[in-house]
Design a protein around this motif. Structure first.
Motif, PDB file in Angstrom:
ATOM      1  N   ILE A  54       0.827  -1.204   0.000  1.00 26.23           N
ATOM      2  CA  ILE A  54       0.000   0.000   0.000  1.00 26.23           C
ATOM      3  C   ILE A  54       0.863   1.256   0.000  1.00 26.23           C
ATOM      4  O   ILE A  54       0.620   2.202  -0.763  1.00 26.23           O
ATOM      5  N   ILE A  55       1.894   1.280   0.849  1.00 24.91           N
ATOM      6  CA  ILE A  55       2.788   2.449   0.897  1.00 24.91           C
ATOM      7  C   ILE A  55       3.469   2.664  -0.448  1.00 24.91           C
ATOM      8  O   ILE A  55       3.577   3.798  -0.943  1.00 24.91           O
ATOM      9  N   TYR A  56       3.923   1.584  -1.056  1.00 21.54           N
ATOM     10  CA  TYR A  56       4.623   1.651  -2.344  1.00 21.54           C
ATOM     11  C   TYR A  56       3.743   2.321  -3.397  1.00 21.54           C
ATOM     12  O   TYR A  56       4.181   3.258  -4.091  1.00 21.54           O
ATOM     13  N   PHE A  57       2.492   1.880  -3.516  1.00 20.34           N
ATOM     14  CA  PHE A  57       1.639   2.420  -4.572  1.00 20.34           C
ATOM     15  C   PHE A  57       1.152   3.826  -4.256  1.00 20.34           C
ATOM     16  O   PHE A  57       0.988   4.642  -5.174  1.00 20.34           O
ATOM     17  N   VAL A  58       0.939   4.151  -2.990  1.00 19.28           N
ATOM     18  CA  VAL A  58       0.538   5.515  -2.644  1.00 19.28           C
ATOM     19  C   VAL A  58       1.650   6.499  -2.998  1.00 19.28           C
ATOM     20  O   VAL A  58       1.397   7.560  -3.587  1.00 19.28           O
ATOM     21  N   VAL A  59       2.886   6.150  -2.665  1.00 18.51           N
ATOM     22  CA  VAL A  59       4.022   7.031  -2.985  1.00 18.51           C
ATOM     23  C   VAL A  59       4.171   7.191  -4.496  1.00 18.51           C
ATOM     24  O   VAL A  59       4.360   8.310  -5.006  1.00 18.51           O
ATOM     25  N   LEU A  60       4.075   6.085  -5.232  1.00 20.79           N
ATOM     26  CA  LEU A  60       4.209   6.165  -6.687  1.00 20.79           C
ATOM     27  C   LEU A  60       3.091   6.995  -7.318  1.00 20.79           C
ATOM     28  O   LEU A  60       3.331   7.751  -8.273  1.00 20.79           O
ATOM     29  N   ILE A  61       1.872   6.869  -6.807  1.00 18.15           N
ATOM     30  CA  ILE A  61       0.752   7.646  -7.350  1.00 18.15           C
ATOM     31  C   ILE A  61       0.992   9.136  -7.151  1.00 18.15           C
ATOM     32  O   ILE A  61       0.776   9.950  -8.060  1.00 18.15           O
ATOM     33  N   VAL A  62       1.464   9.525  -5.978  1.00 18.19           N
ATOM     34  CA  VAL A  62       1.726  10.944  -5.697  1.00 18.19           C
ATOM     35  C   VAL A  62       2.823  11.482  -6.618  1.00 18.19           C
ATOM     36  O   VAL A  62       2.686  12.559  -7.215  1.00 18.19           O
ATOM     37  N   VAL A  63       3.901  10.722  -6.753  1.00 18.60           N
ATOM     38  CA  VAL A  63       5.024  11.183  -7.581  1.00 18.60           C
ATOM     39  C   VAL A  63       4.630  11.251  -9.054  1.00 18.60           C
ATOM     40  O   VAL A  63       4.913  12.239  -9.748  1.00 18.60           O
ATOM     41  N   ALA A  64       3.969  10.204  -9.562  1.00 15.86           N
ATOM     42  CA  ALA A  64       3.580  10.175 -10.981  1.00 15.86           C
ATOM     43  C   ALA A  64       2.560  11.256 -11.294  1.00 15.86           C
ATOM     44  O   ALA A  64       2.623  11.897 -12.358  1.00 15.86           O
ATOM     45  N   THR A  65       1.621  11.487 -10.388  1.00 14.87           N
ATOM     46  CA  THR A  65       0.634  12.541 -10.614  1.00 14.87           C
ATOM     47  C   THR A  65       1.310  13.903 -10.683  1.00 14.87           C
ATOM     48  O   THR A  65       1.009  14.719 -11.571  1.00 14.87           O
ATOM     49  N   GLY A  66       2.229  14.153  -9.765  1.00 10.60           N
ATOM     50  CA  GLY A  66       2.950  15.414  -9.794  1.00 10.60           C
ATOM     51  C   GLY A  66       3.747  15.605 -11.071  1.00 10.60           C
ATOM     52  O   GLY A  66       3.785  16.708 -11.643  1.00 10.60           O
ATOM     53  N   ALA A  67       4.382  14.534 -11.552  1.00  6.46           N
ATOM     54  CA  ALA A  67       5.175  14.637 -12.782  1.00  6.46           C
ATOM     55  C   ALA A  67       4.304  14.896 -13.999  1.00  6.46           C
ATOM     56  O   ALA A  67       4.679  15.645 -14.905  1.00  6.46           O
ATOM     57  N   LEU A  68       3.109  14.283 -14.043  1.00  6.22           N
ATOM     58  CA  LEU A  68       2.231  14.462 -15.203  1.00  6.22           C
ATOM     59  C   LEU A  68       1.551  15.826 -15.224  1.00  6.22           C
ATOM     60  O   LEU A  68       1.049  16.242 -16.275  1.00  6.22           O
ATOM     61  N   THR A  69       1.498  16.508 -14.094  1.00  5.72           N
ATOM     62  CA  THR A  69       0.921  17.854 -14.084  1.00  5.72           C
ATOM     63  C   THR A  69       1.912  18.917 -14.537  1.00  5.72           C
ATOM     64  O   THR A  69       1.515  20.070 -14.764  1.00  5.72           O
ATOM     65  N   LEU A  70       3.171  18.548 -14.704  1.00  9.59           N
ATOM     66  CA  LEU A  70       4.168  19.519 -15.154  1.00  9.59           C
ATOM     67  C   LEU A  70       3.879  19.935 -16.595  1.00  9.59           C
ATOM     68  O   LEU A  70       3.442  19.123 -17.417  1.00  9.59           O
ATOM     69  N   PRO A  71       4.127  21.192 -16.952  1.00  7.33           N
ATOM     70  CA  PRO A  71       3.886  21.648 -18.335  1.00  7.33           C
ATOM     71  C   PRO A  71       4.672  20.858 -19.368  1.00  7.33           C
ATOM     72  O   PRO A  71       4.208  20.684 -20.500  1.00  7.33           O
ATOM     73  N   VAL A  72       5.860  20.359 -18.999  1.00  6.87           N
ATOM     74  CA  VAL A  72       6.672  19.625 -19.954  1.00  6.87           C
ATOM     75  C   VAL A  72       6.060  18.280 -20.315  1.00  6.87           C
ATOM     76  O   VAL A  72       6.438  17.662 -21.325  1.00  6.87           O
ATOM     77  N   SER A  73       5.082  17.799 -19.549  1.00  9.59           N
ATOM     78  CA  SER A  73       4.489  16.489 -19.806  1.00  9.59           C
ATOM     79  C   SER A  73       3.430  16.521 -20.898  1.00  9.59           C
ATOM     80  O   SER A  73       3.071  15.476 -21.445  1.00  9.59           O
ATOM     81  N   SER A  74       2.899  17.690 -21.224  1.00  7.02           N
ATOM     82  CA  SER A  74       1.847  17.794 -22.231  1.00  7.02           C
ATOM     83  C   SER A  74       2.362  18.528 -23.460  1.00  7.02           C
ATOM     84  O   SER A  74       3.275  19.347 -23.386  1.00  7.02           O
ATOM     85  N   ARG A  75       1.751  18.232 -24.597  1.00  7.75           N
ATOM     86  CA  ARG A  75       2.143  18.872 -25.855  1.00  7.75           C
ATOM     87  C   ARG A  75       1.562  20.280 -25.975  1.00  7.75           C
ATOM     88  O   ARG A  75       2.173  21.169 -26.568  1.00  7.75           O
ATOM     89  N   SER A  76       0.362  20.487 -25.434  1.00 14.45           N
ATOM     90  CA  SER A  76      -0.258  21.803 -25.524  1.00 14.45           C
ATOM     91  C   SER A  76       0.305  22.723 -24.444  1.00 14.45           C
ATOM     92  O   SER A  76       0.816  22.256 -23.425  1.00 14.45           O
ATOM     93  N   PRO A  77       0.202  24.038 -24.626  1.00 14.91           N
ATOM     94  CA  PRO A  77       0.714  24.969 -23.607  1.00 14.91           C
ATOM     95  C   PRO A  77      -0.028  24.811 -22.283  1.00 14.91           C
ATOM     96  O   PRO A  77      -1.221  24.510 -22.247  1.00 14.91           O
ATOM     97  N   GLY A  78       0.675  25.010 -21.197  1.00 18.85           N
ATOM     98  CA  GLY A  78       0.075  24.875 -19.881  1.00 18.85           C
ATOM     99  C   GLY A  78       0.225  23.457 -19.346  1.00 18.85           C
ATOM    100  O   GLY A  78       0.773  22.567 -20.011  1.00 18.85           O
TER     101      GLY A  78
END
Length: 485
Positions: A54-78
């Motif tokens: 449970i700890i493993y997946f909770v930590v990974l979900i938080v980190v992956a979500t944060g990385a995907l919200t970065l502007p560099v993760s999407s092709r469109s602006p923002g």
């Protein structure tokens, strides 16, 4: 009175003995040498595999979500909104793969890399912690059964966590490497000699296929009409559904020329049940969907057979090639829901109640209907503990599936077959979608995301997180029969 009786040893402070048995405090002890910490870490993994899952997946979900919200993760602006990033991260880490945005158009190369890494870490985590839970469970078996299971997991002793981890990692990377090499020539032709794009797509497909995740690096899906691409993906996904204990047992059997009758019971049940499910699925799609233009757009016989074979293997967990799914008949939607509910093999990247659980249920019914008290398969008696766990897992999945289906009916207003299909796909990590998962409907995304998390962690890990199953009962109450059925 002896001298020892007159001068008893001083009693240890309250809680000292418990702390000595608990490996957590030793990990943070600065005076511990590395070898001791490594041994303590292994003891910790075996003592609390459910909690660490449970700890493993909770930590990974938080980190992956944060990385995907970065502007560099999407092709469109923002940047990508938080809910879309969270849902995509959960879908990737759970190895489910239900998309709500077009992976090619929305996510940049960096964003696709985050998704690919999440899929890999999610698949490795599932197999690793599932094997650790299995090792903990075997501690409560007889010595002969413990040694047999330890040998199957690749460990001379049940405490040798490193050997189990090595087997998991080697099995995963070897199959993914073979898939990458097999895919490269076919994808090179599709990409017209573009080596960089071909290497990226081959890597993405290799990781996604073995981990049974429906994410793809392009909009082409499975390339089912191209055998050079479709066949390696199909075989890799099939191997991923078997589970590494089965693959390891088969490799040892081939190397040692061991006859099938001497294979592990787990391997026999997994292969037989999987074979029956694939055959039934193939016959179903050929018989029921033969005239469906969405699946069999080309009247060529070979194309029809390839599409039917892909449809027979993929719905249990992989989720590739979504284009034809919404156009199948209503009976096929229910049939596919059942396939996804069953899922793949234990200690694999697939989800569901698992094929061995289904086999145990049928064997239990056979024993009950024939008046036997022992559940037997291939002249081996299945422990009562395994039968009880199979019944418990199935009941939990049934309750969660129908509760989620009812919730989705209230939220979306869609028919039962569609929401039941989507619930089975999310909880059992099938990866297919009827369009219930919609970026404009946050409530439905949250329900499906929670289902994927529950399906990935699994009821067994939750049980081992709450308590320590298998502990001896100090009190046994009198037995009294009741009327059932």
């Amino acid at each position: 009175m002896s001298h020892s009786d007159r001068n008893p040893a001083p009693r240890e402070p309250r809680g000292t003995r418990r702390r000595r048995r608990d490996p957590w405090h030793l990990l943070v002890d600065p005076v511990q040498d590395p070898s001791t910490r490594q041994r303590v870490f292994g003891d910790l993994l075996l003592a609390y595999p459910g909690r660490l899952t449970i700890i493993y997946f909770v930590v990974l979900i938080v980190v992956a979500t944060g990385a995907l919200t970065l502007p560099v993760s999407s092709r469109s602006p923002g940047s990508t909104d938080l809910l879309t990033a969270f849902y995509t991260a959960v879908s990737a880490l759970s190895t489910c793969g239900i998309p709500i945005v077009n992976s090619t158009e929305h996510w940049s190369m960096f964003g696709q890399g985050i998704i690919l890494l999440s899929v890999q870490l999610g698949g490795l985590g599932v197999m690793t912690f599932a094997s650790l839970v299995m090792m903990v469970a075997t501690r409560h078996l007889r010595a002969s059964q413990r040694l047999r299971t330890a040998n199957e997991l690749g460990a001379a002793k049940l405490s040798e966590v490193r050997d189990v981890l090595k087997v998991v990692f080697v099995t995963t990377f070897v199959i993914e490497a073979i898939t990458f090499v097999a895919l490269f020539p076919g994808l090179l032709g599709v990409n017209r000699g573009d080596l960089g794009r071909t290497a990226w797509e081959a890597l993405f497909y290799a990781v996604s296929a073995y981990n049974n995740t429906g994410f793809t690096p392009d909009a082409a899906g499975l390339h089912v009409n191209n055998l050079a691409i479709g066949l390696p993906i199909l075989l890799s996904a099939f191997c991923g559904t078997l589970g590494f204990p089965v693959l390891l047992n088969l490799a040892r059997a081939i190397r040692g020329r061991i006859a099938p009758r001497r294979w592990q019971l787990h391997t026999k049940l997994t292969l037989v049940t999987t074979g029956v499910l694939v055959l039934c699925s193939l016959l179903w799609f050929v018989a029921v969907e033969w005239n469906n233009d969405a699946m069999f757009a080309d009247a060529d016989m070979a194309t029809r057979v390839r599409a039917a074979l892909s449809a027979a293997v993929m719905p249990r967990s992989a989720g590739f090639d979504l284009s034809w799914v919404p156009d199948v008949s209503e009976p096929t939607k229910v049939f596919m829901s059942a396939l996804m509910f069953i899922g793949g093999g234990s200690s694999s990247t697939a989800g569901g109640i698992r094929v061995t659980t289904l086999a145990v249920l049928f064997l239990t019914c056979r024993a009950a209907f024939t008046g036997h008290t022992d559940v037997v398969a291939f002249r081996r008696r299945i422990p009562t503990r395994v039968v009880m766990m199979s019944l418990s897992i199935t009941l939990v999945f049934v309750v969660l599936t129908f509760a989620a289906a009812l919730a989705l009916m209230f939220i979306t207003g869609m028919p039962l077959t569609d929401v039941l299909f989507e619930s089975c796909s999310a909880l059992s990590l099938g990866g297919y979608s009827m369009g219930v998962a919609n970026a404009d409907d946050p409530a439905s995304l949250l329900v499906l995301a929670l289902l994927m998390i529950a399906g990935r962690i699994g009821p067994t890990s939750v049980v081992y997180a709450i308590g320590r199953p298998g502990a001896s009962e100090t009190v046994r109450y009198p037995e009294e029969s009741i009327i059932v059925g």
